[in-house]
Design an enzyme around this catalytic site. Structure first.
Site, PDB file in Angstrom:
ATOM      1  N   ARG A   1       0.832  -1.198   0.000  1.00  0.00           N
ATOM      2  CA  ARG A   1       0.000   0.000   0.000  1.00  0.00           C
ATOM      3  C   ARG A   1       0.874   1.259   0.000  1.00  0.00           C
ATOM      4  O   ARG A   1       2.077   1.196   0.231  1.00  0.00           O
ATOM      5  CB  ARG A   1      -0.927   0.000   1.228  1.00  0.00           C
ATOM      6  CG  ARG A   1      -2.017  -1.032   1.168  1.00  0.00           C
ATOM      7  CD  ARG A   1      -2.800  -1.127   2.475  1.00  0.00           C
ATOM      8  NE  ARG A   1      -2.008  -1.750   3.542  1.00  0.00           N
ATOM      9  CZ  ARG A   1      -2.446  -1.951   4.776  1.00  0.00           C
ATOM     10  NH1 ARG A   1      -3.661  -1.545   5.105  1.00  0.00           N
ATOM     11  NH2 ARG A   1      -1.679  -2.538   5.674  1.00  0.00           N
TER      12      ARG A   1
ATOM     13  N   LYS B   1       1.545   1.813   7.271  1.00  0.00           N
ATOM     14  CA  LYS B   1       1.857   0.972   8.431  1.00  0.00           C
ATOM     15  C   LYS B   1       2.784   1.684   9.402  1.00  0.00           C
ATOM     16  O   LYS B   1       3.420   2.678   9.079  1.00  0.00           O
ATOM     17  CB  LYS B   1       2.479  -0.352   7.987  1.00  0.00           C
ATOM     18  CG  LYS B   1       1.479  -1.308   7.359  1.00  0.00           C
ATOM     19  CD  LYS B   1       0.280  -1.581   8.262  1.00  0.00           C
ATOM     20  CE  LYS B   1       0.623  -2.364   9.503  1.00  0.00           C
ATOM     21  NZ  LYS B   1      -0.556  -2.544  10.394  1.00  0.00           N
TER      22      LYS B   1
ATOM     23  N   TYR C   1      -0.959   4.388  10.634  1.00  0.00           N
ATOM     24  CA  TYR C   1      -1.338   3.418  11.660  1.00  0.00           C
ATOM     25  C   TYR C   1      -0.132   3.197  12.562  1.00  0.00           C
ATOM     26  O   TYR C   1       0.994   3.048  12.084  1.00  0.00           O
ATOM     27  CB  TYR C   1      -1.745   2.080  11.035  1.00  0.00           C
ATOM     28  CG  TYR C   1      -3.089   2.093  10.349  1.00  0.00           C
ATOM     29  CD1 TYR C   1      -4.258   2.317  11.073  1.00  0.00           C
ATOM     30  CD2 TYR C   1      -3.195   1.882   8.975  1.00  0.00           C
ATOM     31  CE1 TYR C   1      -5.492   2.337  10.449  1.00  0.00           C
ATOM     32  CE2 TYR C   1      -4.427   1.900   8.338  1.00  0.00           C
ATOM     33  CZ  TYR C   1      -5.578   2.126   9.079  1.00  0.00           C
ATOM     34  OH  TYR C   1      -6.793   2.160   8.458  1.00  0.00           O
TER      35      TYR C   1
ATOM     36  N   HIS D   1      -0.642   1.388  16.144  1.00  0.00           N
ATOM     37  CA  HIS D   1      -0.883   0.186  16.947  1.00  0.00           C
ATOM     38  C   HIS D   1       0.196   0.032  18.017  1.00  0.00           C
ATOM     39  O   HIS D   1       0.877  -0.994  18.110  1.00  0.00           O
ATOM     40  CB  HIS D   1      -0.947  -1.056  16.054  1.00  0.00           C
ATOM     41  CG  HIS D   1      -2.028  -1.010  15.022  1.00  0.00           C
ATOM     42  ND1 HIS D   1      -3.368  -1.052  15.348  1.00  0.00           N
ATOM     43  CD2 HIS D   1      -1.976  -0.919  13.658  1.00  0.00           C
ATOM     44  CE1 HIS D   1      -4.094  -0.995  14.239  1.00  0.00           C
ATOM     45  NE2 HIS D   1      -3.285  -0.903  13.209  1.00  0.00           N
TER      46      HIS D   1
ATOM     47  N   GLU E   1      -5.704   4.803  13.786  1.00  0.00           N
ATOM     48  CA  GLU E   1      -6.665   3.913  14.450  1.00  0.00           C
ATOM     49  C   GLU E   1      -7.322   4.515  15.680  1.00  0.00           C
ATOM     50  O   GLU E   1      -8.279   3.947  16.206  1.00  0.00           O
ATOM     51  CB  GLU E   1      -6.004   2.575  14.809  1.00  0.00           C
ATOM     52  CG  GLU E   1      -5.000   2.621  15.941  1.00  0.00           C
ATOM     53  CD  GLU E   1      -3.589   2.945  15.510  1.00  0.00           C
ATOM     54  OE1 GLU E   1      -2.676   2.823  16.341  1.00  0.00           O
ATOM     55  OE2 GLU E   1      -3.391   3.324  14.324  1.00  0.00           O
TER      56      GLU E   1
ATOM     57  N   ASP F   1      -3.045  -6.887  15.196  1.00  0.00           N
ATOM     58  CA  ASP F   1      -2.379  -5.587  15.193  1.00  0.00           C
ATOM     59  C   ASP F   1      -2.297  -4.993  16.595  1.00  0.00           C
ATOM     60  O   ASP F   1      -1.369  -4.238  16.912  1.00  0.00           O
ATOM     61  CB  ASP F   1      -3.133  -4.599  14.287  1.00  0.00           C
ATOM     62  CG  ASP F   1      -2.675  -4.688  12.841  1.00  0.00           C
ATOM     63  OD1 ASP F   1      -1.582  -5.193  12.591  1.00  0.00           O
ATOM     64  OD2 ASP F   1      -3.431  -4.238  11.959  1.00  0.00           O
TER      65      ASP F   1
END
Length: 374
Positions: free
Chosen positions: A15, A75, A94, A96, A118, A270
């Site tokens: 991505r 990510k 993101y 996490h 998130e 995740d």
């Protein structure tokens, strides 16, 4: 503002944080966009496509990090990327962080501002930047679960929908949120015997109405989950506590009672996973067997379908990127308290309560940077 888009370096992550249409929007608003060469190759987008949209191309990630005020990714930054961040710079991606102390410590050391997709909120309580990838992961969970059930892949050799004269597979979905609902849609569509487990009776009533009796619902208790797992062929873990580590609602002893060759797909991985037996995997080696059960625990599931995932994600993130660029980070966080909920790390401190609690680190509430420094 100078906005940088590096190429993703996580294993089999294709991505990209910004598509050419987004770059064009930002350039038209007076900003500079710098994209690492090849960043869009995984979704079929060339450097020339970015150039046509007004972006500039950098050969190396270091150049992107060095020349940018705002880094936009997909990510969580890998440790080598964290080392390229600096004080006064912002990364929007993101994160996490709750199960990832090493990344948190690296971001703290960098002194950069880190805003997590998130945990960005909304007035209705939803998580608008997590939703599109939850939808993708939920739908994928049934696809990969069905494949994992094949005998050659270590599974029981069961077809989800069965055939006339042979009953369908039993699918248990733990969590009736966005990803759980998406998983249910796919499993019901494949004619599996589907049960959704959730602690919210309101949510279960809603699912019962949406699916018009085509699935079963069950209130979440340890006893109910254990009883369902004993009979299950495929179990999808879709449990979420925003920003926090996922609760381990399935113990090893429960997994031990499952049928040999049954399959677990842990979408919650995740955030650390909701099965005691889960451990992170990647697309290069997505599954492992523990207690005789196949586990699929890939931490970037939507990366397997990067074109769909990227466009779905950037549809949601672009308005926030524009806000950060147009107003500046500090002003954008003040103007939008829901965007401010995405702030996880700033000026060497954890600024999200759930993340700080789960990591055992001090919590620094969000405040304007001048006041924070005081």
């Amino acid at each position: 503002m100078r906005i940088g888009v590096p190429r993703e370096i996580k294993v089999h992550e294709y991505r990209v944080g910004l598509v050419p249409a987004g770059a064009r929007e930002l350039v038209n608003a007076g900003h500079q966009v710098l994209v690492q060469s090849g960043a869009g190759a995984g979704i079929g987008v060339s450097d020339e496509d970015y150039i046509a949209a007004g972006a500039n191309i950098a050969a190396e990630a270091k150049e992107v990090f060095d020349r940018s005020d705002l880094i936009v990714k997909v990510k969580e930054p890998q440790i080598e990327e964290c080392r390229m961040l600096r004080e006064g710079q912002t990364i929007f991606t993101y994160l996490h962080l709750a199960p990832d102390l090493k990344q948190a410590e690296a971001l703290i050391e960098a002194g950069a501002t880190a805003i997590a997709y998130e945990t960005v909120g909304s007035p209705d309580g939803s998580l608008p930047l997590l939703t599109p990838m939850s939808e993708v992961a939920g739908r994928m969970s049934v696809q990969v679960g069905a494949a994992s059930l094949q005998k050659a892949n270590g599974g029981r050799g069961v077809l989800l929908g069965g055939v006339p004269g042979v009953p369908p597979a039993k699918v248990v979905i733990l969590g009736g949120g966005v990803s759980g609902t998406a998983a249910a849609e796919m499993a019901v569509g494949l004619r599996a015997d589907v049960t959704v487990v959730d602690s919210s009776l309101r949510k279960l009533r809603s699912l019962d109405a949406i699916f018009a009796g085509k699935l079963k619902t069950c209130a979440s208790t340890a006893d109910a989950i254990e009883s369902l797992l004993v009979e299950a062929d495929l179990v999808v873990g879709a449990v979420l506590v925003a920003g926090a580590a996922a609760p381990k609602i399935v113990t090893r002893s429960m997994v031990r009672k499952m049928k040999p060759g049954s399959v677990i797909v842990d979408i919650s991985i995740d955030q650390g996973g909701c099965f005691e037996t889960s451990r992170p995997t990647n697309h290069a080696s997505p599954t492992f067997i523990d207690e005789g059960v196949v586990h699929y625990c890939v931490t970037n599931m939507p990366g397997a379908v990067p074109r769909t995932s990227t466009f779905a994600l950037t549809n949601a993130t672009l308005p926030y990127v524009k806000a950060l660029a147009n107003h500046g980070v500090e002003e954008a966080l003040i103007l939008d308290p829901y965007l401010a909920q995405g702030l996880n790390v700033r000026a060497g401190a954890i600024t999200h309560a759930a993340v700080a609690r789960d990591l055992g680190l001090p919590f620094q509430p969000h405040s304007p940077l001048g006041a924070h420094a005081a």
